[in-house]
Design a protein around this motif. Structure first.
Motif, PDB file in Angstrom:
ATOM      1  N   LYS A 220      -4.743   6.186  -0.182  1.00 35.67           N
ATOM      2  CA  LYS A 220      -4.028   4.922  -0.286  1.00 35.67           C
ATOM      3  C   LYS A 220      -4.268   4.238  -1.632  1.00 35.67           C
ATOM      4  O   LYS A 220      -5.392   4.221  -2.141  1.00 35.67           O
TER       5      LYS A 220
ATOM      6  N   ILE B 143       0.852  -1.189   0.000  1.00 31.95           N
ATOM      7  CA  ILE B 143       0.000   0.000   0.000  1.00 31.95           C
ATOM      8  C   ILE B 143       0.887   1.237   0.000  1.00 31.95           C
ATOM      9  O   ILE B 143       1.804   1.324   0.817  1.00 31.95           O
TER      10      ILE B 143
ATOM     11  N   SER C 208       0.810   5.660  -0.380  1.00 31.32           N
ATOM     12  CA  SER C 208      -0.015   6.864  -0.423  1.00 31.32           C
ATOM     13  C   SER C 208       0.270   7.609  -1.717  1.00 31.32           C
ATOM     14  O   SER C 208       1.425   7.705  -2.139  1.00 31.32           O
TER      15      SER C 208
END
Lengths: 244, 244
Positions: free
Chosen positions: A128, A110, A112
């Motif tokens: 995300k 993951i 950002s």
DNA sequence: AAGTGGTCTAGACCACTAT
DNA sequence: TAGTGGTCTAGACCACTTT
């Protein structure tokens, strides 16, 4: 010997297709080079014993093959070659991973969204996303390096199906699961960076293709932004123009 | 407001085209996602008040746009995205020399064919050919470097017309002079060599596109073999897939 | 007025798939 | 048998160009 100047009504090939081929071969043989004008549609009807609709269909085929052009009230003419009519397919690209291809998942995590990711996926910065890196090998030789950012939405099943779509089962072998509306593709010539050249097992600064994609769902919002990279040596695009 | 769900018989746009657009917009709006099946052709005839031939023509448009696929006896279905359906044209390439382009002839001379030239032009080694080098600039910025070998035959006017065809007047703006039968094109990603980078005023080893061409006359013999080179930075190919 | 490309129809016929 | 895609026709009608 097969007669190639008449329409065979018993053939499996439809009449419109046969006539298109007959005309194309005649053009290729240089038959209409005086002015480049084909017989009128009415003449073709009589000559080949078909209806006007069938003749039109044949002409339409040649028309969107870029072989002839028509002028209302004047006639149908053999077109000279124009570079704008040329089209390339991505067959050579998808051939890279048709058989004996293995997909190695290098990384899934993951991340950002930064400014660029946010712009491409049309989301706010810091949202995300799922970042995936894959290495595709053909007969244990690495041929494609793929990176992509996916919209992260646990409630939306589009993510999982999209992951399939991007890998072999979806985008490349097809299927009827209609989860993606469309996408945009960009082909560029680039130089491999250090990381890319290591993965593709070649010298850095080698020439390469980059195929960038943005896929969108039926809500018109991007669901994936990414790019394939492959060595220039492993890929070239071929096509032909005219009536060869 | 324009009605986009009925066919306007007074429009200049033919009914088959209108219907194709209606269906494409419905697909884009996700209307047929349950199984992805379109109404049958008979149903479409009734719904839109057109004949079966007109409906078929509309379906055929979607068919060769790669948007739907048909199965005889079963129905017409929305296709999922397949990379093999993607095509791209050379619009971005020919845009490079559409306006304010100047062609500088760097060199024209007679050269004897070596093995490679002989192979490409299908002539014997040591046969004389015309070698041409051109630099194409846009607003005094060099964008394309072109080299080619032409069949040398003083008796054959194809040479002069082919020289036109390769330059702007012929191949790029079109015309009805039918002297070339067709050709084959290859796009590759390469690295600029020293000479090329000097001419294109950039750093050596920069990534670049090479577009190689072999054109043939109506006798099926090659008349020209050559290639365009342009910096990767000056060119990229864009296309889309699906119903965006 | 005659010839050209271009659209459209109403229905016939065929091949295939479901039931 | 009924429904599906797919081909084909004979002719009507239109818009345009040439003579």
């Amino acid at each position: 010997m097969k007669n190639t100047s008449e329409i065979d009504r018993d053939s499996f090939e439809p009449a419109y297709s046969q006539l298109a081929n007959i005309l194309r071969h005649q053009i290729a043989a240089g038959k209409f080079r005086e002015g480049g004008r084909l017989p009128s549609e009415a003449q073709l009807c009589k000559r080949y014993g078909v209806s006007s609709m069938t003749v039109r269909r044949s002409i339409n085929i040649l028309l969107d093959q870029g072989i002839v052009s028509t002028i209302r009230g004047k006639g149908t003419f053999v077109k000279s070659l124009k570079i704008d009519d040329v089209t390339f397919g991505l067959k050579e690209f998808s051939d890279l991973f048709k058989e004996d291809v293995s997909v190695k998942l290098l990384e899934v995590r993951i991340v950002s969204a930064d400014a660029e990711i946010g712009k491409q996926l049309e989301i706010d910065v810091d949202t995300k996303t799922i970042y995936i890196r894959r290495l595709l090998s053909n007969n244990s030789t690495p041929v494609l390096y793929h990176q992509e950012y996916l919209i992260y939405d646990p409630c939306n099943p589009i993510v999982e199906s999209e992951m399939e779509a991007i890998s072999l089962k979806g985008l490349f072998t097809g299927g009827e699961g209609t989860t993606l509306k469309g996408g945009e593709l960009i082909i560029e010539a680039i130089k491999l960076n250090k990381n890319e050249s290591q993965l593709l097992e070649c010298m850095p600064s080698e020439p390469a293709f980059r195929l960038t994609h943005v896929f969108k769902g039926f809500d018109d919002k991007p669901v994936s932004w990414g790019w394939f990279i492959c060595r220039g040596k492993d890929l070239c695009f071929r096509t032909s123009i005219g009536v060869l």
